[in-house]
Design a protein around this motif. Structure first.
Motif: not given
Length: 141
Positions: A7-9, A12-15, A93-94, A123-128
């Motif tokens: 994943i583009n860094p 990742i930072q935006a997430y 939301r960012h 999906q690239n990621a989840i929030v756990w």
């Protein structure tokens, strides 16, 4: 952070900066790495020790049209309902842009099941969110 991720860094930072808004009776916002008392209270009220914030929108961060995204999200909701998993509507939301994705906070799901769900919906990621009610970014690629 997983240094082996494809994943583009910047993504990742935006997430990490995203506000994960839970639209419960008393709305609240999750932020990565920050304990959330409202989430802890929701876990307690629901009788669960964990949850995960997931979406089916924009697989692998590829921008899809609203109709496609709505169809993907409906499939996710149908699957959760078929599996008798409780969830609360939300939106990611960012804070520095107009980006927003409808999402779901799935209550009582295990980390492994949440990761499988995220991968299933590309999906690239989840929030756990574990028993400590501290949201963690979990990269899936």
């Amino acid at each position: 952070m997983n240094s082996a991720s494809i994943i583009n860094p910047a993504t990742i930072q935006a997430y990490r900066e995203t506000h994960f808004c839970v639209e419960d009776d008393t709305p609240f916002t999750l932020q990565i790495g920050q304990k959330n008392d409202a989430l802890a209270a929701l876990h307690k009220a629901a009788g669960v020790e964990s949850s995960a914030f997931v979406t089916a929108w924009n697989p692998y961060s590829r921008k899809c049209d609203d109709e496609t995204n709505a169809e993907l999200q409906k499939k996710l909701i149908d699957e959760l309902e078929t599996r008798s998993l409780r969830f609360v509507n939300g939106v990611g939301r960012h804070p520095a842009s107009d980006w927003a994705e409808p999402s779901l906070l799935v209550l009582g799901i295990s980390l492994e099941a949440a990761k499988r769900l995220g991968r299933q919906y590309e999906q690239n990621a989840i929030v756990w969110c574990g028993a400590e009610a501290v949201p963690e970014l979990v990269l899936l690629r």
